[in-house]
Design a protein around this motif. Structure first.
Motif, PDB file in Angstrom:
ATOM      1  N   LEU A   1       9.872 -55.845 -65.452  1.00  0.00           N
ATOM      2  CA  LEU A   1      10.653 -56.320 -66.589  1.00  0.00           C
ATOM      3  C   LEU A   1      10.391 -57.806 -66.693  1.00  0.00           C
ATOM      4  CD1 LEU A   1      12.631 -54.646 -68.333  1.00  0.00           C
ATOM      5  CD2 LEU A   1      14.459 -55.786 -67.132  1.00  0.00           C
ATOM      6  N   ASP A   2      10.303 -58.311 -67.912  1.00  0.00           N
ATOM      7  CA  ASP A   2      10.068 -59.742 -68.081  1.00  0.00           C
ATOM      8  C   ASP A   2      11.274 -60.350 -68.786  1.00  0.00           C
ATOM      9  OD1 ASP A   2       9.265 -62.270 -68.618  1.00  0.00           O
ATOM     10  OD2 ASP A   2       7.255 -61.741 -69.266  1.00  0.00           O
ATOM     11  N   LEU A   3      12.122 -61.003 -68.015  1.00  0.00           N
ATOM     12  CA  LEU A   3      13.317 -61.608 -68.605  1.00  0.00           C
ATOM     13  C   LEU A   3      13.008 -62.965 -69.224  1.00  0.00           C
ATOM     14  CD1 LEU A   3      16.133 -60.726 -66.065  1.00  0.00           C
ATOM     15  CD2 LEU A   3      15.470 -59.573 -68.146  1.00  0.00           C
ATOM     16  N   SER A   4      11.740 -63.388 -69.191  1.00  0.00           N
ATOM     17  CA  SER A   4      11.417 -64.719 -69.691  1.00  0.00           C
ATOM     18  C   SER A   4      10.822 -64.691 -71.090  1.00  0.00           C
ATOM     19  CB  SER A   4      10.463 -65.435 -68.738  1.00  0.00           C
ATOM     20  OG  SER A   4       9.171 -64.897 -68.843  1.00  0.00           O
ATOM     21  N   VAL A   5      10.681 -63.501 -71.722  1.00  0.00           N
ATOM     22  CA  VAL A   5       9.999 -63.464 -73.020  1.00  0.00           C
ATOM     23  C   VAL A   5      10.712 -64.331 -74.060  1.00  0.00           C
ATOM     24  CG1 VAL A   5       8.709 -61.311 -72.825  1.00  0.00           C
ATOM     25  CG2 VAL A   5      11.106 -61.242 -73.454  1.00  0.00           C
ATOM     26  N   GLY A   6      12.047 -64.278 -74.057  1.00  0.00           N
ATOM     27  CA  GLY A   6      12.788 -65.096 -75.018  1.00  0.00           C
ATOM     28  C   GLY A   6      12.581 -66.577 -74.752  1.00  0.00           C
TER      29      GLY A   6
END
Lengths: 366, 328
Positions: free
Chosen positions: A87-92
């Motif tokens: 999961l990539d929580l940094s896209v935003g």
């Protein structure tokens, strides 16, 4: 993929039709998620268009496309790590950071603008690459690694834009947020957009063209490359992928870099569209969370291995169309978050119905 | 839990269990933060407020809200799931508690958390929706309900006296009551994890749910109960936070989810579940709280805070939180 697997069976004529039917059902199952999302989107969007007081106009389509673009790209970014069961929580945060960079760089002479755009795209890819390095070489779980890097990227964005502002070149800002005709007219292409062959496409909003281009030029080649296949394989079983000699580490690096690239493109567009940069932490968080929702609605499994960025793009369209409908039906703005949440819960709970079909209870556990 | 005696590492002559290593490092890092912060204040102000018990207790009082959230969240993370509905569960509990008022304020607040947690548990366990997405949806639903309930404004209702007492009072002018509540929650969590079948089941499910199911554990029920406990903890934190600020307000829970996850993970709990000790989470919360207070003493801007925050999490995990290499 089903074609290659089933190809040898074609040698035996008697079983051919049977196998073909099998292939069809396999293919159907493989794309069921996307097709479901597409059907949902079409129903919602037709409903929206039919109930719109002014009827279907190009202007509405352009406005809708503009609102969809950034979320669609952030969702496509989210898809790539999710396919690897990460999961990539940094896209935003990457989107926000690149948006802030764009609000500084994309102005001035045509050369400046071109270099600025290249710098923005490179910045997004670099952020993704850093995520990949932390995950691959640091061996930290993606969800935590990107949680930490997202804080860093937000910090950098805040340094670049302590208060909302900045500016991007106006022509470009106008051109990417309108239709093909306007785009050509603004830059004096194809007889200022009056070329005869262009007329059938003149009404298409530029964001949709860009989305199609990104999918055709980046996503489709990626899924057909060794890296892309390895990303899917890692999601199905990392151990098996390793034992098959697939380049696991490189694929992970590529996947996170691609995610950063997509998120960066989303941020670049957001900056062009709003003509400013804004290091808004809640907004970045909302984009990240909505991207997860869009990925799931688009038929990608959070457990990895199946799904596609195209599905996520449609998922993002579904999410946005729900808000469009709220506008038409004058749903009190106060009730909108409630309905959004309920729709999301309903959409994902439908997946629970498949439990009824399971013959072996053990299959419900991972 | 899985205490591997043969895998102990020698560190400074101490024999460290693998599960103790994160705790030891986190404690060391807490000391380092105190040292740096004290050095800074000695240099700039010539005093050392960080080392005064009064100051530390005040920081712990503020930190106890985060601590209670993290305690509940840790249970869910041990299962191998996650609870993203914390922000609005907390806010909803605070708003309902202030709206109900009177003697039933606190039970109502915790009850809200419990119900939200149970719905989460139903979705995750019985519908098998991934927790990441179901709790996200519940968060949106709770936000929607609360925005509709309050009209989008901060509710006018005030926290009851008991809520304010629990959040701000000092027992004997010294020990904050909130700290005692956190302590009670901590004792309860430790008791659950180490002394009950529920706790053992949580670890078992976190390691391999299929095996847990085959050994006769009603895994769905355990998941349901665990999510309910996490929701109740978030509810309790919301009630206390409303007492601390004398009222509930929109978005009061937003600042608690990510620090709580960070605290749990820094404390050595495996984000994939099945492994971790509560002591680690406790130290992780203290670490986050002290880091925040040192950064605010240094008058660090938000940008710098975010960057330092991210770097600390990554560097801590690089030291002891690394996963195993895939070797087939």
């Amino acid at each position: 993929m089903s074609d290659t697997v089933l190809a040898p069976a074609a040698a035996e004529p008697k079983k051919k039709t049977l196998r073909w039917g099998d292939g069809l059902s396999l293919r159907w199952r493989k794309h069921a998620g996307i097709l479901g999302a597409l059907a949902l989107f079409l129903v919602l969007y037709l409903f929206y268009q039919m109930s719109h007081p002014r009827g279907f106009t190009g202007q509405i389509l352009i406005q809708n496309a503009n609102e969809v673009f950034a979320l669609a790209l952030v969702s496509m970014a989210q898809t790539v790590p999710v396919l690897m069961a990460g999961l990539d929580l940094s896209v935003g945060a990457v989107m926000t950071l690149v948006g802030c960079i764009a609000s500084h760089l994309v102005d001035g002479s045509p050369t400046d603008i071109a270099l600025g755009i290249v710098a923005c795209i490179a910045a997004g890819a670099t952020c993704g690459f850093v995520n990949g390095c932390v995950v691959v070489y640091g061996r930290i779980q993606p969800i935590i690694a990107t949680l930490a890097t997202s804080a860093i990227y937000m910090g950098l964005a805040l340094i670049l834009r302590p208060t909302p502002g900045g500016k991007v070149q106006e022509d470009l800002s106008w051109a990417v947020a309108s239709d093909v005709h306007e785009f050509a007219a603004t830059f004096g292409l194809f007889d200022d957009g009056e070329a005869t062959w262009l007329q059938p496409f003149a009404w298409i909003p530029v964001p949709l063209v860009l989305l199609a281009l990104i999918i055709l030029v980046i996503w489709v080649p990626f899924t057909r490359s060794v890296m892309g296949r390895t990303v899917y394989a890692i999601g199905s079983s990392e151990t098996a992928a390793y034992m098959s000699g697939l380049p696991i580490n490189r694929a992970k690096l590529a996947a996170f870099t691609l995610a950063g690239l997509f998120a960066g493109l989303g941020g670049l567009f957001l900056a062009l569209q709003t003509s400013s940069g804004n290091a808004d932490i809640p907004q970045a968080g909302a984009y990240t969370l909505n991207s997860i929702a869009a990925v799931v609605i688009g038929g990608t499994s959070l457990l990895g291995g199946t799904g596609s960025a195209i599905g996520s793009m449609i998922g993002a369209m579904v999410l946005r169309t729900i808000s469009f409908n709220f506008r038409i039906f004058d749903v009190a703005p106060l009730l909108q978050p409630l309905f959004e949440g309920l729709v999301l819960l309903a959409a994902v709970s439908i997946g629970g119905l498949k439990l009824l079909r399971l013959k072996n209870r053990l299959e419900i556990f991972r | 839990m899985s205490r591997r005696v043969n895998a102990t590492t020698a560190l400074w002559g101490l024999r460290l269990d693998p599960d103790d290593k994160p705790v030891a490092f986190a404690v060391g890092f807490v000391m380092l933060i105190l040292l740096i912060g004290t050095g800074y204040t000695l240099y700039t102000q010539g005093s050392a407020p960080l080392l005064q018990p009064q100051y530390l207790l005040q920081q712990l009082q503020v930190g106890s809200f985060l601590g209670i959230v993290a305690a509940g969240l840790m249970l869910v993370i041990l299962l191998g799931h996650i609870d993203l509905s914390v922000p609005w569960t907390l806010t909803a509990a605070a708003m309902i508690a202030t709206a109900v008022g009177g003697p039933w304020a606190i039970p109502a607040g915790i009850g809200v958390g419990l119900v939200v947690g149970m719905v989460n548990g139903l979705g995750v366990a019985y519908l098998r929706v991934p927790s990441m997405i179901f709790t996200l949806g519940m968060n949106a639903v709770m936000r929607g309900l609360m925005v509709a309930h309050t009209g989008g404004f901060a509710p006018q209702t005030a926290a009851t006296d008991l809520m304010q007492y629990l959040a701000v009072a000092r027992i004997g002018d010294m020990i904050p009551a909130a700290l005692l509540v956190w302590l009670a929650v901590s004792v309860a969590v430790v008791a659950i994890l180490t002394r009950t079948t529920l706790g053992r089941s949580i670890y078992a499910i976190g390691n391999r749910e299929r095996a847990a199911y085959l050994s006769g554990i009603d895994t769905n029920r355990v998941i349901l109960v665990t999510f309910a406990l996490s929701g109740a903890a978030a509810g309790l934190a919301g009630v206390l936070l409303a007492g601390y600020s004398t009222k509930a307000y929109q978005g009061m829970g937003d600042a608690y989810l990510l620090p709580a996850i960070a605290a749990v993970v820094i404390g050595g709990t495996n984000i994939l579940g099945g492994r971790g000790r509560y002591l680690g989470t406790l130290v992780g919360v203290i670490l986050i709280v002290l880091l925040n207070s040192v950064l605010s003493i240094m008058q660090m801007l938000e940008a710098g805070r975010q960057i330092i925050y991210g770097c600390v999490i990554i560097s801590m995990l690089l030291v002891y939180g690394r996963g195993a290499r895939v070797t087939g």
